[in-house]
Motif scaffolding. Structure first.
Motif, mmCIF file in Angstrom:
data_model
loop_
_atom_site.group_PDB
_atom_site.id
_atom_site.type_symbol
_atom_site.label_atom_id
_atom_site.label_comp_id
_atom_site.label_asym_id
_atom_site.label_seq_id
_atom_site.Cartn_x
_atom_site.Cartn_y
_atom_site.Cartn_z
ATOM 1 N N THR A 1 72.656 -0.838 41.851
ATOM 2 C CA THR A 1 73.287 -0.574 40.573
ATOM 3 C C THR A 1 75.012 -0.489 40.846
ATOM 4 O OG1 THR A 1 73.341 1.337 38.980
ATOM 5 C CG2 THR A 1 73.105 2.005 41.401
ATOM 6 N N GLU A 2 75.776 -0.600 39.875
ATOM 7 C CA GLU A 2 76.946 -0.425 39.842
ATOM 8 C C GLU A 2 77.166 0.869 39.451
ATOM 9 O OE1 GLU A 2 79.221 -2.184 40.868
ATOM 10 O OE2 GLU A 2 78.108 -4.211 40.830
ATOM 11 N N LEU A 3 78.372 1.622 40.196
ATOM 12 C CA LEU A 3 78.533 3.054 39.937
ATOM 13 C C LEU A 3 79.785 3.360 38.954
ATOM 14 C CD1 LEU A 3 78.657 3.776 43.583
ATOM 15 C CD2 LEU A 3 76.781 4.044 42.017
ATOM 16 N N SER A 4 80.315 2.271 38.275
ATOM 17 C CA SER A 4 81.531 2.498 37.270
ATOM 18 C C SER A 4 81.616 1.300 36.667
ATOM 19 C CB SER A 4 82.691 3.030 37.869
ATOM 20 O OG SER A 4 83.330 1.915 38.722
ATOM 21 N N ILE A 5 82.538 1.439 35.554
ATOM 22 C CA ILE A 5 83.016 0.241 34.851
ATOM 23 C C ILE A 5 83.900 -0.505 35.719
ATOM 24 C CG2 ILE A 5 84.556 -0.543 32.920
ATOM 25 C CD1 ILE A 5 84.123 2.126 31.607
ATOM 26 N N GLU A 6 84.641 -0.314 36.777
ATOM 27 C CA GLU A 6 85.314 -1.158 37.581
ATOM 28 C C GLU A 6 84.853 -1.114 38.820
ATOM 29 O OE1 GLU A 6 89.894 -1.973 38.963
ATOM 30 O OE2 GLU A 6 89.427 -0.565 37.586
ATOM 31 N N PRO A 7 83.910 -2.101 39.415
ATOM 32 C CA PRO A 7 83.331 -1.742 40.884
ATOM 33 C C PRO A 7 84.474 -1.810 42.021
ATOM 34 C CG PRO A 7 82.239 -3.627 39.571
ATOM 35 C CD PRO A 7 83.491 -3.220 38.876
ATOM 36 N N ILE A 8 84.114 -1.106 43.126
ATOM 37 C CA ILE A 8 84.874 -1.050 44.060
ATOM 38 C C ILE A 8 84.840 -2.490 45.101
ATOM 39 C CG2 ILE A 8 85.648 0.286 46.068
ATOM 40 C CD1 ILE A 8 84.344 2.635 44.822
ATOM 41 N N ARG A 9 85.950 -2.989 45.330
ATOM 42 C CA ARG A 9 85.779 -4.214 46.324
ATOM 43 C C ARG A 9 85.621 -3.447 47.855
ATOM 44 N NH1 ARG A 9 84.715 -9.283 45.917
ATOM 45 N NH2 ARG A 9 85.308 -10.218 43.980
ATOM 46 N N ALA A 10 84.452 -4.104 48.396
ATOM 47 C CA ALA A 10 84.358 -3.583 49.556
ATOM 48 C C ALA A 10 83.788 -4.891 50.588
ATOM 49 C CB ALA A 10 83.434 -2.265 49.747
ATOM 50 N N LEU B 1 81.708 -17.027 45.982
ATOM 51 C CA LEU B 1 80.656 -16.434 45.328
ATOM 52 C C LEU B 1 80.146 -15.459 46.300
ATOM 53 C CD1 LEU B 1 78.600 -16.065 43.313
ATOM 54 C CD2 LEU B 1 77.544 -18.245 44.316
ATOM 55 N N GLY B 2 80.271 -15.607 47.706
ATOM 56 C CA GLY B 2 79.883 -14.740 48.716
ATOM 57 C C GLY B 2 80.651 -13.247 48.745
ATOM 58 N N GLU B 3 81.775 -13.457 48.241
ATOM 59 C CA GLU B 3 83.009 -12.259 47.714
ATOM 60 C C GLU B 3 82.281 -11.456 46.577
ATOM 61 O OE1 GLU B 3 84.686 -10.724 49.885
ATOM 62 O OE2 GLU B 3 84.486 -11.977 51.434
ATOM 63 N N ALA B 4 82.236 -12.508 45.405
ATOM 64 C CA ALA B 4 81.979 -11.886 44.108
ATOM 65 C C ALA B 4 80.522 -11.263 44.007
ATOM 66 C CB ALA B 4 82.016 -13.294 43.002
ATOM 67 N N LEU B 5 79.522 -11.677 44.753
ATOM 68 C CA LEU B 5 78.182 -11.013 44.558
ATOM 69 C C LEU B 5 78.132 -9.656 44.844
ATOM 70 C CD1 LEU B 5 76.362 -10.635 47.449
ATOM 71 C CD2 LEU B 5 76.659 -12.898 47.642
ATOM 72 N N LEU B 6 79.120 -9.198 45.579
ATOM 73 C CA LEU B 6 79.174 -7.749 45.996
ATOM 74 C C LEU B 6 79.125 -6.804 44.887
ATOM 75 C CD1 LEU B 6 81.622 -7.799 48.918
ATOM 76 C CD2 LEU B 6 79.132 -7.312 49.070
ATOM 77 N N ASP B 7 79.742 -7.568 43.553
ATOM 78 C CA ASP B 7 79.873 -6.701 42.347
ATOM 79 C C ASP B 7 78.680 -6.895 41.541
ATOM 80 O OD1 ASP B 7 83.456 -7.297 42.189
ATOM 81 O OD2 ASP B 7 82.420 -5.869 43.174
ATOM 82 N N PHE B 8 77.750 -7.780 41.742
ATOM 83 C CA PHE B 8 76.714 -8.194 40.578
ATOM 84 C C PHE B 8 75.661 -6.922 40.708
ATOM 85 C CE2 PHE B 8 78.719 -11.873 40.537
ATOM 86 C CZ PHE B 8 78.537 -12.972 40.975
ATOM 87 N N SER B 9 75.208 -6.775 39.694
ATOM 88 C CA SER B 9 73.838 -5.784 39.551
ATOM 89 C C SER B 9 72.702 -6.493 39.209
ATOM 90 C CB SER B 9 74.332 -4.535 38.814
ATOM 91 O OG SER B 9 74.736 -4.829 37.520
ATOM 92 N N GLU B 10 73.056 -7.744 38.295
ATOM 93 C CA GLU B 10 71.865 -8.193 37.565
ATOM 94 C C GLU B 10 71.980 -9.803 37.745
ATOM 95 O OE1 GLU B 10 73.504 -7.231 33.400
ATOM 96 O OE2 GLU B 10 71.670 -6.551 33.831
ATOM 97 N N LEU B 11 70.958 -10.632 37.117
ATOM 98 C CA LEU B 11 70.988 -12.197 37.432
ATOM 99 C C LEU B 11 72.265 -12.560 36.202
ATOM 100 C CD1 LEU B 11 69.612 -14.173 38.512
ATOM 101 C CD2 LEU B 11 68.078 -14.536 36.598
#
Length: 277
Positions: free
Chosen positions: A35-44, A255-265
Protein backbone atom coordinates in the motif's frame (compact mmCIF):
# COMPACT_ATOMS: atom_id res chain seq x y z
CA UNK A 1 19.11 -3.75 -9.75
CA UNK A 2 20.33 -2.49 -6.39
CA UNK A 3 21.58 -4.66 -3.52
CA UNK A 4 18.90 -3.19 -1.26
CA UNK A 5 16.16 -4.18 -3.72
CA UNK A 6 17.38 -7.76 -3.50
CA UNK A 7 17.04 -7.58 0.28
CA UNK A 8 13.53 -6.24 -0.17
CA UNK A 9 12.76 -9.26 -2.35
CA UNK A 10 14.12 -11.58 0.35
CA UNK A 11 12.11 -9.94 3.13
CA UNK A 12 8.88 -10.10 1.13
CA UNK A 13 9.52 -13.71 0.09
CA UNK A 14 10.33 -14.83 3.65
CA UNK A 15 8.58 -12.28 5.92
CA UNK A 16 8.26 -14.75 8.81
CA UNK A 17 12.04 -15.36 8.89
CA UNK A 18 12.85 -11.65 8.93
CA UNK A 19 10.24 -10.96 11.60
CA UNK A 20 11.63 -13.75 13.77
CA UNK A 21 15.18 -12.45 13.37
CA UNK A 22 14.37 -8.80 14.13
CA UNK A 23 11.54 -9.17 16.66
CA UNK A 24 13.01 -12.15 18.51
CA UNK A 25 9.83 -14.20 18.20
CA UNK A 26 7.87 -15.90 15.43
CA UNK A 27 4.53 -14.16 14.79
CA UNK A 28 1.41 -16.33 14.59
CA UNK A 29 0.58 -14.67 11.27
CA UNK A 30 2.23 -12.12 9.00
CA UNK A 31 1.26 -10.16 5.92
CA UNK A 32 3.29 -8.07 3.49
CA UNK A 33 1.54 -4.71 3.19
CA UNK A 34 1.18 -3.55 -0.41
CA UNK A 35 0.00 0.00 0.00
CA UNK A 36 1.00 3.59 -0.56
CA UNK A 37 0.92 5.80 2.51
CA UNK A 38 0.14 9.15 0.96
CA UNK A 39 -0.64 11.04 -2.23
CA UNK A 40 3.08 11.59 -2.81
CA UNK A 41 5.06 8.38 -2.12
CA UNK A 42 8.45 8.71 -0.46
CA UNK A 43 11.45 7.86 -2.60
CA UNK A 44 13.58 5.28 -0.79
CA UNK A 45 16.17 2.67 -1.61
CA UNK A 46 14.09 -0.29 -0.52
CA UNK A 47 11.27 -0.47 2.01
CA UNK A 48 9.20 -3.39 3.29
CA UNK A 49 6.14 -3.18 5.54
CA UNK A 50 5.13 -6.35 7.40
CA UNK A 51 1.94 -6.66 9.42
CA UNK A 52 2.07 -9.00 12.42
CA UNK A 53 -0.68 -9.41 15.04
CA UNK A 54 -0.88 -6.05 16.81
CA UNK A 55 2.26 -4.56 15.23
CA UNK A 56 3.72 -3.16 12.00
CA UNK A 57 7.34 -4.03 11.17
CA UNK A 58 8.95 -1.47 8.85
CA UNK A 59 12.25 -2.54 7.28
CA UNK A 60 14.49 -0.20 5.33
CA UNK A 61 17.61 -1.59 3.64
CA UNK A 62 20.45 0.83 2.98
CA UNK A 63 23.80 0.57 1.27
CA UNK A 64 24.67 4.23 1.86
CA UNK A 65 23.85 6.18 5.02
CA UNK A 66 23.65 9.52 3.21
CA UNK A 67 20.19 10.05 1.68
CA UNK A 68 17.98 12.89 0.52
CA UNK A 69 15.89 13.66 2.50
CA UNK A 70 17.93 12.53 5.54
CA UNK A 71 17.24 9.00 6.72
CA UNK A 72 16.06 10.12 10.16
CA UNK A 73 13.44 12.41 8.64
CA UNK A 74 12.26 9.65 6.32
CA UNK A 75 11.81 7.27 9.25
CA UNK A 76 9.74 9.84 11.13
CA UNK A 77 7.68 10.51 8.02
CA UNK A 78 6.99 6.81 7.52
CA UNK A 79 6.07 6.35 11.19
CA UNK A 80 3.50 9.15 11.06
CA UNK A 81 1.93 7.81 7.86
CA UNK A 82 1.83 4.23 9.10
CA UNK A 83 0.40 5.14 12.49
CA UNK A 84 -2.20 7.47 10.99
CA UNK A 85 -3.40 4.65 8.75
CA UNK A 86 -3.18 1.57 11.01
CA UNK A 87 -3.09 2.93 14.61
CA UNK A 88 -0.80 0.09 15.69
CA UNK A 89 2.61 -0.04 17.41
CA UNK A 90 5.38 0.23 14.81
CA UNK A 91 8.86 -1.28 14.99
CA UNK A 92 11.18 0.45 12.54
CA UNK A 93 14.50 -1.12 11.60
CA UNK A 94 17.15 0.32 9.29
CA UNK A 95 19.43 -2.46 8.06
CA UNK A 96 22.81 -1.14 6.89
CA UNK A 97 24.34 -3.57 4.42
CA UNK A 98 27.80 -2.07 3.99
CA UNK A 99 30.24 -0.68 6.60
CA UNK A 100 30.57 3.09 6.72
CA UNK A 101 33.70 5.13 7.28
CA UNK A 102 34.95 4.95 10.87
CA UNK A 103 34.23 8.61 11.63
CA UNK A 104 30.71 8.49 10.17
CA UNK A 105 27.91 9.15 12.64
CA UNK A 106 25.05 6.68 12.27
CA UNK A 107 21.88 8.32 13.50
CA UNK A 108 19.16 6.30 15.17
CA UNK A 109 16.74 9.11 15.89
CA UNK A 110 15.23 12.30 14.54
CA UNK A 111 15.67 15.20 16.95
CA UNK A 112 14.55 18.75 16.25
CA UNK A 113 13.27 21.16 18.89
CA UNK A 114 10.43 19.34 20.70
CA UNK A 115 10.21 16.44 18.23
CA UNK A 116 12.12 13.26 18.93
CA UNK A 117 11.67 9.96 17.14
CA UNK A 118 13.79 6.82 17.57
CA UNK A 119 14.27 3.78 15.39
CA UNK A 120 16.55 0.74 15.46
CA UNK A 121 19.70 0.43 13.34
CA UNK A 122 21.17 -2.98 12.46
CA UNK A 123 24.76 -2.98 11.21
CA UNK A 124 25.13 -6.17 9.19
CA UNK A 125 28.90 -6.20 9.65
CA UNK A 126 28.36 -6.57 13.42
CA UNK A 127 25.81 -9.42 13.25
CA UNK A 128 26.59 -12.99 14.29
CA UNK A 129 26.76 -15.03 11.05
CA UNK A 130 25.40 -18.14 12.79
CA UNK A 131 21.94 -16.54 12.77
CA UNK A 132 21.93 -16.60 8.98
CA UNK A 133 23.97 -19.74 8.25
CA UNK A 134 21.28 -22.04 9.61
CA UNK A 135 18.41 -20.72 7.48
CA UNK A 136 18.43 -20.81 3.64
CA UNK A 137 16.04 -17.85 3.60
CA UNK A 138 18.57 -15.65 5.43
CA UNK A 139 21.71 -17.33 4.12
CA UNK A 140 22.57 -14.59 1.56
CA UNK A 141 22.89 -12.11 4.44
CA UNK A 142 25.56 -14.26 6.10
CA UNK A 143 28.14 -12.96 3.60
CA UNK A 144 27.79 -9.48 5.17
CA UNK A 145 27.99 -10.58 8.81
CA UNK A 146 30.82 -10.15 11.34
CA UNK A 147 34.01 -12.15 10.88
CA UNK A 148 37.74 -11.98 11.52
CA UNK A 149 38.34 -14.25 8.53
CA UNK A 150 36.16 -13.10 5.58
CA UNK A 151 37.35 -15.81 3.17
CA UNK A 152 36.58 -18.53 5.69
CA UNK A 153 33.11 -17.10 6.23
CA UNK A 154 32.39 -17.01 2.51
CA UNK A 155 33.63 -20.60 2.24
CA UNK A 156 31.21 -21.66 4.98
CA UNK A 157 28.37 -19.88 3.22
CA UNK A 158 29.21 -21.61 -0.08
CA UNK A 159 29.26 -24.97 1.70
CA UNK A 160 25.85 -24.32 3.26
CA UNK A 161 24.45 -23.37 -0.15
CA UNK A 162 25.80 -26.58 -1.69
CA UNK A 163 23.96 -28.62 0.96
CA UNK A 164 20.51 -27.33 -0.04
CA UNK A 165 18.73 -30.40 -1.36
CA UNK A 166 16.50 -29.13 -4.17
CA UNK A 167 18.29 -27.89 -7.28
CA UNK A 168 15.90 -25.00 -7.89
CA UNK A 169 16.22 -23.62 -4.36
CA UNK A 170 20.00 -24.15 -4.39
CA UNK A 171 20.36 -22.15 -7.61
CA UNK A 172 18.13 -19.37 -6.32
CA UNK A 173 19.91 -19.07 -2.96
CA UNK A 174 23.30 -19.26 -4.68
CA UNK A 175 22.40 -16.43 -7.04
CA UNK A 176 21.17 -14.17 -4.24
CA UNK A 177 24.13 -15.04 -2.01
CA UNK A 178 26.68 -14.20 -4.68
CA UNK A 179 24.98 -10.93 -5.50
CA UNK A 180 25.14 -9.73 -1.89
CA UNK A 181 28.67 -11.09 -1.52
CA UNK A 182 29.67 -8.60 -4.22
CA UNK A 183 29.31 -5.85 -1.61
CA UNK A 184 32.20 -7.29 0.38
CA UNK A 185 34.26 -9.75 -1.68
CA UNK A 186 36.23 -9.72 -4.91
CA UNK A 187 34.66 -11.43 -7.91
CA UNK A 188 37.63 -13.79 -8.20
CA UNK A 189 37.05 -15.19 -4.71
CA UNK A 190 33.31 -15.53 -5.32
CA UNK A 191 34.06 -17.37 -8.58
CA UNK A 192 36.51 -19.66 -6.80
CA UNK A 193 34.14 -20.69 -4.01
CA UNK A 194 30.94 -20.85 -6.05
CA UNK A 195 32.12 -22.93 -8.96
CA UNK A 196 29.49 -25.72 -8.84
CA UNK A 197 27.68 -26.53 -12.06
CA UNK A 198 24.25 -25.65 -10.66
CA UNK A 199 25.57 -22.29 -9.46
CA UNK A 200 27.19 -21.45 -12.79
CA UNK A 201 23.82 -21.87 -14.48
CA UNK A 202 22.21 -19.12 -12.38
CA UNK A 203 21.16 -16.02 -14.34
CA UNK A 204 22.13 -13.60 -11.60
CA UNK A 205 25.43 -15.40 -11.04
CA UNK A 206 26.25 -14.97 -14.73
CA UNK A 207 25.45 -11.27 -14.43
CA UNK A 208 27.90 -10.88 -11.55
CA UNK A 209 30.79 -12.76 -13.10
CA UNK A 210 30.67 -11.70 -16.74
CA UNK A 211 33.28 -9.18 -17.72
CA UNK A 212 30.91 -6.30 -18.29
CA UNK A 213 29.05 -7.97 -21.14
CA UNK A 214 25.94 -5.89 -21.77
CA UNK A 215 23.76 -8.83 -22.74
CA UNK A 216 24.49 -10.79 -19.57
CA UNK A 217 23.94 -7.75 -17.39
CA UNK A 218 20.56 -7.02 -18.97
CA UNK A 219 19.40 -10.61 -18.58
CA UNK A 220 20.26 -10.64 -14.88
CA UNK A 221 18.60 -7.30 -14.20
CA UNK A 222 15.49 -8.36 -16.09
CA UNK A 223 15.13 -11.61 -14.12
CA UNK A 224 15.29 -9.80 -10.78
CA UNK A 225 13.03 -6.99 -12.00
CA UNK A 226 10.26 -9.44 -12.98
CA UNK A 227 10.42 -11.07 -9.54
CA UNK A 228 10.20 -7.73 -7.77
CA UNK A 229 7.27 -6.62 -9.91
CA UNK A 230 5.41 -9.85 -9.15
CA UNK A 231 5.94 -9.30 -5.43
CA UNK A 232 4.83 -5.69 -5.73
CA UNK A 233 1.73 -5.82 -7.97
CA UNK A 234 0.91 -9.52 -8.40
CA UNK A 235 1.15 -11.92 -11.33
CA UNK A 236 2.02 -10.14 -14.58
CA UNK A 237 -0.09 -10.87 -17.68
CA UNK A 238 1.97 -12.42 -20.52
CA UNK A 239 1.59 -9.32 -22.70
CA UNK A 240 3.07 -7.11 -19.98
CA UNK A 241 5.95 -9.53 -19.46
CA UNK A 242 6.74 -9.41 -23.17
CA UNK A 243 6.58 -5.61 -23.10
CA UNK A 244 9.01 -5.45 -20.17
CA UNK A 245 11.38 -7.99 -21.74
CA UNK A 246 11.61 -5.75 -24.82
CA UNK A 247 12.80 -2.74 -22.79
CA UNK A 248 16.40 -1.54 -23.23
CA UNK A 249 18.75 -1.76 -20.25
CA UNK A 250 18.37 1.92 -19.33
CA UNK A 251 14.59 1.60 -19.06
CA UNK A 252 14.88 -1.66 -17.11
CA UNK A 253 16.97 0.24 -14.55
CA UNK A 254 14.46 3.12 -14.51
CA UNK A 255 11.60 0.69 -13.96
CA UNK A 256 13.56 -0.89 -11.11
CA UNK A 257 13.48 2.47 -9.32
CA UNK A 258 9.92 3.38 -10.30
CA UNK A 259 8.39 0.11 -9.02
CA UNK A 260 9.02 1.26 -5.43
CA UNK A 261 6.06 3.62 -5.91
CA UNK A 262 3.72 1.01 -7.43
CA UNK A 263 0.82 -0.36 -5.41
CA UNK A 264 -1.22 -2.09 -8.13
CA UNK A 265 -0.96 -3.42 -11.67
CA UNK A 266 -2.43 -0.22 -13.09
CA UNK A 267 0.64 1.72 -11.93
CA UNK A 268 2.88 -0.54 -14.02
CA UNK A 269 0.62 -0.18 -17.06
CA UNK A 270 0.65 3.61 -16.72
CA UNK A 271 4.46 3.66 -16.43
CA UNK A 272 4.90 1.52 -19.55
CA UNK A 273 2.52 3.75 -21.51
CA UNK A 274 4.44 6.85 -20.43
CA UNK A 275 7.82 5.29 -21.27
CA UNK A 276 6.62 4.41 -24.78
CA UNK A 277 5.58 7.99 -25.37
Amino acid sequence: MAFDNLCKLLSETYPDRFATWLLGETPTSIEVLKTELSIEPIRADSVTFLSTPGRILHLEFQVKIETTPPLSLRMLDYWVRLYRRYRLPITQVVILLKPVAEATEIESEFNFEQTRHRYRVVRMWEQDPEIFLQDPALLPLATLAATTNPEQLLSRVAKQVSMIETIEQRREVAARTQLLAGLKFEKGLIRKLFRGEAMRESVIYQEILEEGRQEGRQEGELALLLKLLTRRVGTLPPELQMQIQALPLTQIEELGEALLDFSELADLVAWLQTSQQ
